[in-house]
Motif scaffolding. Sequence first.
Motif, PDB file in Angstrom:
ATOM      1  N   SER A  45       0.826  -1.206   0.000  1.00  0.00           N
ATOM      2  CA  SER A  45       0.000   0.000   0.000  1.00  0.00           C
ATOM      3  C   SER A  45       0.864   1.260   0.000  1.00  0.00           C
ATOM      4  N   ASP A  46       2.172   1.110   0.268  1.00  0.00           N
ATOM      5  CA  ASP A  46       3.087   2.256   0.272  1.00  0.00           C
ATOM      6  C   ASP A  46       4.485   1.771  -0.094  1.00  0.00           C
ATOM      7  N   ASP A  47       4.914   2.059  -1.320  1.00  0.00           N
ATOM      8  CA  ASP A  47       6.228   1.616  -1.792  1.00  0.00           C
ATOM      9  C   ASP A  47       7.389   2.234  -1.016  1.00  0.00           C
ATOM     10  N   ASN A  48       7.142   3.312  -0.306  1.00  0.00           N
ATOM     11  CA  ASN A  48       8.203   3.909   0.507  1.00  0.00           C
ATOM     12  C   ASN A  48       8.482   3.083   1.764  1.00  0.00           C
ATOM     13  N   LEU A  49       7.524   2.247   2.171  1.00  0.00           N
ATOM     14  CA  LEU A  49       7.701   1.414   3.368  1.00  0.00           C
ATOM     15  C   LEU A  49       7.933  -0.054   3.025  1.00  0.00           C
ATOM     16  N   PHE A  50       7.227  -0.561   2.014  1.00  0.00           N
ATOM     17  CA  PHE A  50       7.435  -1.912   1.489  1.00  0.00           C
ATOM     18  C   PHE A  50       7.552  -1.799  -0.021  1.00  0.00           C
ATOM     19  N   ASN A  51       8.749  -1.858  -0.543  1.00  0.00           N
ATOM     20  CA  ASN A  51       8.924  -1.857  -1.988  1.00  0.00           C
ATOM     21  C   ASN A  51       9.109  -3.314  -2.396  1.00  0.00           C
ATOM     22  N   VAL A  52       8.155  -3.872  -3.149  1.00  0.00           N
ATOM     23  CA  VAL A  52       8.168  -5.307  -3.430  1.00  0.00           C
ATOM     24  C   VAL A  52       8.184  -5.604  -4.924  1.00  0.00           C
ATOM     25  N   THR A  53       8.846  -6.710  -5.258  1.00  0.00           N
ATOM     26  CA  THR A  53       8.864  -7.232  -6.616  1.00  0.00           C
ATOM     27  C   THR A  53       8.735  -8.745  -6.512  1.00  0.00           C
ATOM     28  N   TRP A  72      12.287  -3.682   2.965  1.00  0.00           N
ATOM     29  CA  TRP A  72      11.504  -3.475   4.183  1.00  0.00           C
ATOM     30  C   TRP A  72      12.018  -2.240   4.905  1.00  0.00           C
ATOM     31  N   LYS A  73      11.239  -1.161   4.874  1.00  0.00           N
ATOM     32  CA  LYS A  73      11.608   0.086   5.550  1.00  0.00           C
ATOM     33  C   LYS A  73      10.606   0.441   6.641  1.00  0.00           C
ATOM     34  N   CYS A  74       9.718  -0.485   6.934  1.00  0.00           N
ATOM     35  CA  CYS A  74       8.612  -0.258   7.842  1.00  0.00           C
ATOM     36  C   CYS A  74       8.991  -0.658   9.271  1.00  0.00           C
ATOM     37  N   ILE A 174      -0.053  -6.139   8.258  1.00  0.00           N
ATOM     38  CA  ILE A 174      -0.551  -4.775   8.462  1.00  0.00           C
ATOM     39  C   ILE A 174       0.333  -4.091   9.493  1.00  0.00           C
ATOM     40  N   ALA A 175       1.035  -3.067   9.039  1.00  0.00           N
ATOM     41  CA  ALA A 175       1.901  -2.259   9.907  1.00  0.00           C
ATOM     42  C   ALA A 175       1.590  -0.800   9.585  1.00  0.00           C
ATOM     43  N   GLN A 176       2.622   0.014   9.404  1.00  0.00           N
ATOM     44  CA  GLN A 176       2.408   1.387   8.957  1.00  0.00           C
ATOM     45  C   GLN A 176       1.854   1.394   7.536  1.00  0.00           C
ATOM     46  N   ALA A 177       2.125   0.321   6.820  1.00  0.00           N
ATOM     47  CA  ALA A 177       1.583   0.095   5.480  1.00  0.00           C
ATOM     48  C   ALA A 177       1.119  -1.356   5.430  1.00  0.00           C
ATOM     49  N   GLU A 178       0.423  -1.713   4.360  1.00  0.00           N
ATOM     50  CA  GLU A 178      -0.076  -3.074   4.208  1.00  0.00           C
ATOM     51  C   GLU A 178       0.686  -3.782   3.105  1.00  0.00           C
ATOM     52  N   LEU A 179       1.092  -5.003   3.377  1.00  0.00           N
ATOM     53  CA  LEU A 179       1.773  -5.839   2.398  1.00  0.00           C
ATOM     54  C   LEU A 179       0.968  -7.110   2.231  1.00  0.00           C
ATOM     55  N   VAL A 180       0.591  -7.424   0.978  1.00  0.00           N
ATOM     56  CA  VAL A 180      -0.178  -8.634   0.685  1.00  0.00           C
ATOM     57  C   VAL A 180       0.611  -9.461  -0.321  1.00  0.00           C
TER      58      VAL A 180
END
Length: 193
Positions: A45-53, A72-74, A174-180
């Motif tokens: 939900s926020d690439d600045n906190l979880f940038n995923v590929t 992982w910057k969260c 679910i943290a400061q941003a959401e990663l699925v």
Amino acid sequence: MLFYCVMNFVKISFGILLCFLYLCVKSNAKIKYDYEILDLEAISSDDNLFNVTSRIEYGELGKQTASLFVDWKCDTDEKTMIGMKVYFCRNGREDAFREMPYNIPDISFYQFLDHYYMKLFYPDYASCSNLPAFDKFVPPWNKTIYIINKCKPEGVSWPEVLPSGYYRIVIKLIAQAELVISISVKLTSRGLM
């Protein structure tokens, strides 16, 4: 009356989940099925906190592997939550997927690391990732780039037998941003062994 029925259903469902997880962890037998990875998707939900590929790759002799990179910057704390749901259908039609009882309910990320991570996840990814190993998790979870590179899990901690069909596993953090993270596989029985 309805409340007691619902509570009994919850107790029975939780009991089934615990039995499934116990069998997964205690089983030293080889899995009796083959699987093909159909889809791997990671959404932040926020690439600045979880940038995923994520990607599925085909290597030597068509060997299929999956790769996942998470920058992982969260921050994580005791309020960070994670859960996992497993869906199944026999024919692969999107509208036919039904939730299975083999879920991990939404729990604290730290609880997940202590109770599930080393038993259910780490064994399959230890040789192809930089995921950390530990006996007991001690916070904090490191902010770094986590790499699962060209993995084809062997099912070390999976049930020995599962019905043939299509499975979708969805992990939500679910943290400061959401990663699925969602992975879909087609499972085919090897027959009687």
